[in-house]
Design an enzyme around this catalytic site. Sequence first.
Site, PDB file in Angstrom:
ATOM      1  N   SER A   1      28.432  46.501  37.496  1.00 54.17           N
ATOM      2  CA  SER A   1      28.303  46.955  38.725  1.00 54.17           C
ATOM      3  C   SER A   1      29.949  46.681  39.428  1.00 54.17           C
ATOM      4  CB  SER A   1      27.448  46.108  39.753  1.00 54.17           C
ATOM      5  OG  SER A   1      27.710  45.036  39.694  1.00 54.17           O
TER       6      SER A   1
ATOM      7  N   SER B   1      34.313  35.866  26.999  1.00 55.88           N
ATOM      8  CA  SER B   1      34.463  34.574  27.142  1.00 55.88           C
ATOM      9  C   SER B   1      35.671  34.361  28.213  1.00 55.88           C
ATOM     10  CB  SER B   1      34.838  33.749  25.861  1.00 55.88           C
ATOM     11  OG  SER B   1      35.318  32.511  26.395  1.00 55.88           O
TER      12      SER B   1
ATOM     13  N   TYR C   1      31.179  26.404  34.576  1.00 61.77           N
ATOM     14  CA  TYR C   1      31.670  27.812  34.115  1.00 61.77           C
ATOM     15  C   TYR C   1      32.535  27.548  32.763  1.00 61.77           C
ATOM     16  CZ  TYR C   1      34.499  31.638  33.589  1.00 61.77           C
ATOM     17  OH  TYR C   1      35.378  32.823  33.050  1.00 61.77           O
TER      18      TYR C   1
ATOM     19  N   LYS D   1      31.601  29.030  28.662  1.00 65.91           N
ATOM     20  CA  LYS D   1      32.641  29.742  28.145  1.00 65.91           C
ATOM     21  C   LYS D   1      32.893  29.194  26.632  1.00 65.91           C
ATOM     22  CE  LYS D   1      32.484  33.280  30.955  1.00 65.91           C
ATOM     23  NZ  LYS D   1      31.694  34.399  30.502  1.00 65.91           N
TER      24      LYS D   1
END
Length: 268
Positions: A11, A131, A145, A149
């Site tokens: 999006s 990543s 976060y 990753k």
Amino acid sequence: MSKVAIITGISSGMGHAAALLFKEKGFEVYGGARRVDRMQDLLDVGIHAQELDMTDKISIRQLVDRAVKEQGQIDVLVNNAGYGEYGPLEEIPIENAKKQFDVNLFGADQITQLVLPTMRQQGYGRIVNISSIGAEAYTPLGGWYHATKAAINMWSDVLDAEVRRFGIRSVVVQPGGTNTEWMSVSLDNARKNLEPDSPYEPLVDKVDSLFSKMGFNATAQSLAEVFYKAATDPKPKRRYFHSLADHATVLAARSMPNFYRFVMSKLI
């Protein structure tokens, strides 16, 4: 026959640009995101876009089943969907931390499990996992976060070792700072995760100021080109970077952790 790509998180940002690029290159592109209203331009050019919730297995299955039913094959999966649940580790609600893993890691695993039988039957396929240089380099407030990753990197490497015998490869793209809305959304999350009168509010201001001054040059379009290379490279590499600077940052954080920590302490 056209090749078929499934791309998640289309999006906005890198996913949106990647969907358009893969379509331009001749792929039949299937993808989705939560914000359906922001995908009309993709539908207008023939991209098969639909609502997609990476925390809902039914939603994920609907996308994969549609691609297989309509095209009979899946050549590429780009696991791009993700976001940054920023905030101080002391104050982020554990429910938010779990959602970060649900979207960034477990969602990628769920859709990968669903495409692998088709790829294995074909005898080929490419899984591109988005990543970040933040898998090794870190900043305060990004703990959960960065953890997702780092997990994506290891998960992708293990997956590659398991599926390459079937002609399938799993590779990682590690973008650095990008000129998209991602960072502003992450810092908005950081402020939402602060408790009233939080002692970490000055830290959020410092991180916000640091990122504002950095002036990221990479664009969504330039990262989409890296996605495409990772998806179509005849001799795939384990890692793909947008720039030498991004690669150097990862190498420095990995090989000189004390120096990296010292630099961070001076910046923030």
